[in-house]
Every structure is written in C-alpha cells, then in structure tokens.
Design an enzyme around this catalytic site. Structure first.
Site, mmCIF file in Angstrom:
data_model
loop_
_atom_site.group_PDB
_atom_site.id
_atom_site.type_symbol
_atom_site.label_atom_id
_atom_site.label_comp_id
_atom_site.label_asym_id
_atom_site.label_seq_id
_atom_site.Cartn_x
_atom_site.Cartn_y
_atom_site.Cartn_z
ATOM 1 N N GLY A 673 0.839 -1.196 0.000
ATOM 2 C CA GLY A 673 0.000 0.000 0.000
ATOM 3 C C GLY A 673 0.870 1.240 0.000
ATOM 4 N N GLY A 675 -0.483 4.780 0.318
ATOM 5 C CA GLY A 675 -1.166 6.040 0.602
ATOM 6 C C GLY A 675 -0.649 6.763 1.828
ATOM 7 C CD GLU A 676 -1.523 4.645 6.241
ATOM 8 O OE1 GLU A 676 -1.482 5.218 7.332
ATOM 9 O OE2 GLU A 676 -1.834 3.443 6.107
#
Lengths: 711, 157
Positions: A673, A675-676
C-alpha cells in the site's frame, strides 16, 4: 447513550488499529441478498486465515476465517465486486477495479465495485494501515481469476471442446481454432453457479499485467468534476430534517442544568436530551443552529491539562513499555567514539478532512440505516448497534465515497448522534459536523516526546541506538540502518486530548526523530548526511531509493545560494521505502521558511497505477509539510483555541514547492500500500535543510509556525 | 423576516421560499439539491463552497441568499454547456487533479472565474487567485497544471 469521557477514549493508535474487533463471522446464508443477484455466476473467496500485514507482525491474530470478497457476473455480463474496503480519495476503487479487469481480461468499464455497504459486502475491519493493496487486491485478483477459469469451463462445455485451447480477452471467451466466441453474459445466462475458491488460487504475475500497472484514470472521474457524485454529506432522504448538537464548552464538562423551552416552542423543531447528549432536529440547517443556540445549559467544568505542560504531562503519565532489544546499548555506547543524545517533540495535529463528519440516519421499523463517512463501516455499525441496543443485523451502514479521512474517520460518533435525533424525530436526520466540531470533537494525531541516544565509531559506523517514544506511537519506531546494539521502547501514556489514527500513524514522528538525529550525528562526525546513511545501510531497497532521490536531486553537486539549504531523509514503513531530498530558503530577517524543491523516491513493490501513486506521493508531501512546518492544535484547560481554518493553518497553493517524484518499480515484489508512507520523509528532510541553510536545529514539530529564529 | 422566493441558477429560474439571511450554500444544497457546492469551513476560508455570482467567484457559505437574488448564479452542475464538460473540467480529468474530489467543484469554479478575468494568467496570478481554496489531499501542483492546460485551450467553452 453513554457519555464519552476523553481519557478512556485515548488509545495508542497503531494498537488501536490492530485491535479493531473482527467479531463478525459473515453468514453465507443470506438468501435474500443472493436471490437479489438473480442469475449468473458468483465467486466467493475465502479469506486467508492469516491476513498478511507485510512487515507488521501479528496482524492476523484474532482474524476469523471469513469471506474476503465476492464477485458476481450477471446474465448481462456485468461484473460486480463486493468489498468492505472504502474509497476515501486514495483511489482504491480504481486500483481494485484494475485488479479485477486484469484477471477477467475484461474492459474496466464493465467492472463495478460495491464498497463499504454493510448489508451487501463481506465483513472488513476497515480501510487503514495501507492494507487494501497488499491484502484486498490479491483477493480480488484471485476471485476474478477463478471467475475467468469458470467462464472458460462454461465455454468449453458449450462448445464441447477442451478448455486448454480457449482464450479470454476483451470480455469474451474465444476459441481461436474455430473462430467461436461468446460474451460473459452469453455464458452466464440461465446459470446460477456459486463457486467458493481457496485464498491461494494463482494470479497473473506483475510482469505479465496488461491492465494493472497502468495509469488508469480515476473511476467515475466525470462525476467528481461535475458535482454529480454524492458524498455522505450530500445524501438526501424524503422528509429529512437537519440536526445540530449541543456541545460542552470544554472537554470533560458535565451538563448541570438544561432548559429547552424556547426550542420546544419553535414549530418543526425536535429536541433530544439523553444523558450528556442534547441536540435538535429542524427543517433546515439554520433553523437547527438557531434552535441549538436557544438551549440554555449550564456546565460543570473539570480541570484539564493545557498545551504548556503537554510534554511534561506525557512523560509523567507514561508506562514503562516493553523494550525491543538487540545486543547491549551500554556496551555499544562504551565502545563509541562519538555519542549524541537529543529529544524531539511532536504537537497534536488535526486531520482536517475537507468533508467533516457527516451522517444521514433513517429508522424503519426496528431497522436503522445510516449513510456516513467512515473508514470503518463495520466498526461504525458495531458502535450503532451498541449505542441503541440493537443486533448488528438490524443496522446497515453505507459509505458513499467520501471527502477524505487520512485516518481521522475511524469512529462513528456523528452517525450515532444523527441516529439518536432521527429516532426522536421519527424522520430521517442529516447531521454534518461544523468545522469547529470536527476540530474539537473528533480526535487528533498524537503528540509525543521522542528521546534518541546514539553512539558511532569515528569512521561513521553506528554502534548503538536507543529510542524512547512517549505517546506518539510505535509505527516506524525502529531503525532501518544497521546498528548492532539497539534498545527501542514505546511508552504508552495518558493523553490530554483524544487521539487516534492518522496517515502513517507515528511513523512521521519517529522518522522525524531518527532522521533528524542521523543528520546531527553525521554533522558531529563530519560526514555528508547521504554518505553517512549509505555507509550504515545494509538494505539494498533502502539504498536504492536514497540513490534514486539523491541522483534526481543532484545531491552530489548541490550548491547552496545564501539562505538556502539542503536536507535528506529516508525510511521504511508498511512495506514501502522512501527517500526525500529537500531544498529550503530561510529569509535572513523574518526567518520565514520557503520550501523550494522536493524530490522523493518511492518503492512499494510492483506499481499498480503509476499516476495515482505519484498523486499520493505529491499529496503526502504537500500534506506533510503542514505538520512539519506550521500545523498544531493549541489547547488550554479543555478547550481547543484554534478550531477553525482561519486559525489553524493548512498548506495552500503558495506553500507548495516544486515536487519531483521518482518511482522505483519492482515488478518482482508484491505491491504494498502506498497512501501513507510517502508522508514520513518530508519533516526530517525539511528540518535538516533548515539547519543546512541557517545553522538552527529544530527538534519540535511544527518546526516553524512563525518562522525560524536564525542563529 | 424577509424571504427570497426566486433564484436564477444555471440559466433557469428556480422557485424557493427561504429566509433572506440563510446562506446561499444551504439553500443551493438543501432546498435545490444542488450539492456540488460543498461545506468545508463555514467562514469562507477553504473555497469548497465556491459558486459564480455574475461570473465572480464567491464563497456561498458566507453569502446570504438575499444578496444573491436576481443575480446569475452558476454552480458546478451548470458549468458545462449541456451534456459537455467545460475545458477546465476536462483539464482536471486530464491532469488527474483530484483525489477525494471534495474540493474539486470549488477549485474548478475559482479557476473558471480567473480564466474569465484573464484567459492567459501567469503562474503568480494563478496562485494568487487560488490561494483561498484548500485541497487537503494536496493535489495543488496538478490543479495548477489543469488551469494552465485549460488556459492553453482558450479557457472557455
């Protein structure tokens, strides 16, 4: 309804996310829903018993064996995928659509995702922790691959041929030998097949992706630029009223007296008082606001900590924590030629999602339906069920793609308030929190104190590394550099303000402390900060992003103009590697900091959507520089002093530097992932650049709310 | 209390019955179901509620509906010529200038107002005109790209 005392709601955010309850076992026997699908084929994917959380060990503990996702191909060939993940601006709707289209060899436009509707989708803990790409995307790949194989089987049966000779492309199954072809709809018509597949069904490797890996534009993008998309706050129901809630003047204050005569005398106004909760519903927003202002309440305040004592408070209320140790820090320190000890602090900041919390609640018989913006639809369903004493199957939560969250919308208080008002009014009620409520009654990114002690040899080899983090959290608390002697301790504490998750959690704070400290140590040793990092780096993926960022930035040949400085930072978190180089200019007399240029290299395994990844990285840098330089919550005795956008500064156009993103695409590695983690590098890179520019070392976030005191 | 009974929105007369002191934003959203204009801050600081009043960008959350009566109001729903997109809407899609998209209608209308004033704005002028609009997702560089793209194409439908 119970009141919500601030202190019992304080939680350490990462633990909070990991311990999010997964108590619900999906009942496959929902005949009504299955019947509503009509004919076609349904592929049900059993979720893995151990949800892989990448490097976040122990994530799978307590996860029930459950359904991960399901995919339905209707008799008209339309593909509908049901997932508990939600769309909050991270473009998961697009990336998950890519995953399905990839395996089904079908046009993107034929794939529709139903997300975050608790009556229709399998249970999901929530959309957080950068887990959608590493856990949900592979599940959808598998479900779609299984559906593809099922379609091939149906075609082989139909044409009485071997399945091996058949191919799938463009939403059709074809037999190249005979020229026969059939659309998905032609194959599923008149069928009612349910196939349950194992979690480990094979999928297309990233090297052979045709659809995934490309810059597919945002799904339904036109709806967003035309205003057609309905966010949670845009939902409208027949006969709907508008809600407003009476708020305490300070945290912990209790309602001592209450008089609602004026509001009750107003036609069309409904007043609710239930324990500490008081609110109104009225025919329009302004009428609701007027009615709530007309409530006469006296409050009994309770003394609360203030900002001035924040860091002392955190240390005084700390637990011992459980150290993670390797080697002996005492030995390492004793052998070190250079030692350094510094303390870094981080203020509370607010998520400021542009769409505040919003909910529309509607009761129908004993059933409650709530449209609301949340990253945890099932969590909010649980909160609603508990608040109203309902079984969970009497509560439905729908989550229309919302106006962002950044970790700030995990909880369901707005949904509960709307539902309480709707129950009293006997009509649907919409409640949209004001910006001031969002700033005050949501929760914050935790403040923290981080102490770092280090020791190194004269040649720049790290020997010892000791970290104590008070309150801000354990995410990213370790070091990705090679250090033989380590002691890493997270100390949970009581928090003066309600706190919770935030994009990248504490990894931002911990990277700020570590990468600032690395810079200080490099200066102590007389080494170039990039050279010092690479010297202590044994992880080739970390080295790769450092070199990629430095190369694009021109680190080796950098020449600072007067008042300008350069900084570098790097890190690893949630399966992603990041390196950030920044140039700043510090105004000689005012001390104002201008961020001139930022280059960030990012590696998250196989890239799913390069343009959306760049967008997330650019956005993380823009958002991150707010918390790095000027965002902070001011509070005194239970009151937030700057709960408005005119008082709380967020990054705007003028603050944004030239941003360059370098993607390191590793098709040989599973996609993580993204998005962070891109947010964690900017604060230390800026701090290090500010020191380079003017010789002032800033160890507190935000670093320069009013400029830097130079010299 | 004074009431407003008609607004001119997106080229059409719309019947309403609202107290003149209510905000234009809540009348558009709640009475006319034009939800493209968004609530973001309620004090004209974020630009999410931006609409055009006689071609000028205004913050509808701090505009009493009484002051908008009799004037041409354009919301995001009425921006594109029937069934088509305005060049700036197209440019937002081309530049991928959104994430959650909640700020997008206000960004587009602020950008349109700028392009109406000056079809070929310089970088500094774009930043000045857009400074009052917040994108919390941080797509600012892409929004600048979109406005430049639209300007290059003439900026008007």
């Amino acid at each position: 309804m119970s009141d919500t005392p601030v202190k019992t709601l304080a939680f350490e955010p990462e633990r909070y996310e990991l311990h999010a309850p997964a108590a619900y076992h999906f009942d496959l026997d929902r005949r009504e829903f299955l019947a509503s699908l009509g004919g076609g084929i349904l592929v049900v994917l059993a979720a893995p018993a151990q949800q892989s959380g990448g490097h976040r060990g122990g994530f799978g503990r307590g996860m029930p064996q459950q359904i991960g996702a399901w995919l339905h191909i209707a008799e008209d060939g339309g593909v509908t995928v049901y997932t508990g993940k939600v769309e909050v601006g991270q473009n998961a709707r697009t990336s998950l659509t890519e995953a399905v289209a990839e395996e089904l060899r079908a046009p993107l436009a034929t794939v529709r995702l139903v997300m975050g509707d608790t009556d229709l989708v399998p249970f999901d803990m929530g959309t957080f922790g950068s887990l959608t790409t590493p856990t949900m995307a592979p599940q959808l790949h598998r479900a779609a691959a299984a559906a593809r194989e099922l379609l091939i089987g149906l075609a082989a049966e139909k044409w009485k041929t071997e399945r091996g000779g058949l191919a799938v492309a463009g939403g059709k199954v074809t037999n190249p030998a005979t020229g026969q072809w059939a659309t998905f709809g032609e194959l599923t018509r008149g069928r009612k097949l349910v196939e349950t597949i194992a979690a480990d069904a094979p999928v297309t490797p990233a090297e052979r992706w045709q659809v995934a890996g490309r810059s597919t534009p945002k799904v339904k993008g036109v709806d967003f630029v035309t205003g057609r998309h309905r966010y949670p706050s845009d939902i409208r129901r027949p006969g709907m009223l508008y809600g407003a809630v009476l708020r305490a003047p300070s945290f912990g204050a209790k309602l001592a007296s209450f008089n609602d005569h004026a509001a009750r005398a107003t036609p069309g106004v409904v007043v609710v008082r239930d324990g500490e909760f008081a609110g109104v519903a009225a025919p329009d927003r302004e009428a609701a606001e007027r009615a709530v202002r007309s409530l006469r309440a006296e409050w009994k305040a309770a003394a609360q900590p203030s900002e001035g004592e924040l860091f002392a408070y955190l240390k005084q209320h700390a637990e011992a924590g459980s150290p993670r140790e390797q080697g002996s820090v005492a030995e390492g320190m004793a052998a070190a030629d250079h030692k350094l000890r510094q303390t870094y602090t981080v203020a509370y900041i607010a998520h400021v999602p542009l769409e505040p919390r919003a909910a529309v609640a509607e009761w129908n018989g004993g059933r409650l339906t709530v449209w609301t913006g949340t990253q945890r639809p099932f969590g909010v369903r649980g909160e609603l069920a508990a608040a109203f004493g309902l079984p969970e199957d009497r509560v439905r939560v729908l989550m229309p793609d919302m106006g962002s969250g950044y970790g700030g919308k995990h909880t369901g208080e707005c949904a509960i308030e709307a539902a309480r008002l709707a129950r009293a009014a006997g009509k649907p009620v919409k409640l949209v929190w004001t910006r001031e409520e969002e700033f005050t009654w949501a929760y914050f990114r935790p403040a923290g104190v981080i102490e770092v002690a280090s020791g190194a040899l004269a040649d720049g080899s790290l020997l010892a590394w000791e970290v104590h983090n008070y309150n801000s959290g354990a995410a990213g608390i370790g070091t990705p550099y090679h250090v033989p002697h380590q002691r890493i301790v997270f100390h949970p504490t009581e928090s003066p303000l309600r706190q919770g998750s935030y994009r990248a959690l504490a990894a931002t704070a911990n990277h700020f402390a570590r990468e600032s400290h690395m810079d200080e140590l490099a200066r102590t040793l007389g080494l170039d900060p990039l050279v010092f990092r690479l010297k202590n780096c044994q992880d080739p993926r970390l080295a790769a992003v450092l070199e990629a960022a430095a190369g694009r930035f021109g680190w080796k040949h950098r020449k600072a103009a007067p008042g300008h400085g350069f900084g570098v930072a790097a890190g690893f978190e949630k399966g992603d590697y990041v390196a950030t180089c920044a140039e700043v200019a510090v105004h000689r007399t005012t001390g104002q900091v201008r961020v001139v240029r930022v280059v960030e290299a990012f590696e998250c395994g196989a890239v799913v959507n390069p343009d959306h990844l760049r967008n997330q990285i650019e956005g993380s840098i823009s958002m991150g520089l707010g918390g790095a330089l000027f965002e902070h919550i001011e509070f005194e005795d239970g009151k937030i002093l700057n709960p408005r956008l005119s008082r709380y500064r967020v990054p705007r156009f003028r603050d944004i530097p030239k941003i360059e993103v370098v993607l390191v695409d590793r098709k040989d590695l599973a996609s993580a992932g993204a998005g962070e983690t891109a947010i964690v590098g900017i604060a230390p890179a800026l701090g290090n650049a500010i020191f380079d520019a003017c010789g002032t070392r800033l160890r507190s976030l935000p670093m320069a709310p009013n400029g830097v005191r130079v010299g | 209390m004074a009431r407003v009974t008609e607004l001119q929105v997106n080229g059409a007369r719309r019947r309403i019955d609202a107290e003149a002191s209510r905000s234009l934003l809540s009348v558009l959203r709640d009475d006319l179901d034009l939800t493209g204009a968004k609530y973001g801050c309620g004090e004209g600081q974020c630009g999410a509620c931006t609409v055009l009043l006689e071609g000028q960008a205004v913050r509808s959350c701090v505009t009493p509906v009484g002051t908008a009566a009799g004037k041409a109001i354009t919301t995001i729903e009425g921006l594109g010529p029937a069934g088509r997109l305005h060049p700036l809407q197209e440019a937002f899609l081309e530049a991928g200038a959104l994430q959650c998209g909640y700020c997008t209608p206000g960004m587009i209308l602020s950008g349109v107002a700028l392009l109406l004033r000056n079809p070929a704005p310089g970088e500094a002028e774009i930043v000045r005109a857009m400074q009052g609009n917040v994108c919390r997702c941080g797509t600012y560089p892409r929004i600048l790209t979109a406005i430049r793209l639209a300007a290059k194409k003439g900026g008007r439908p």
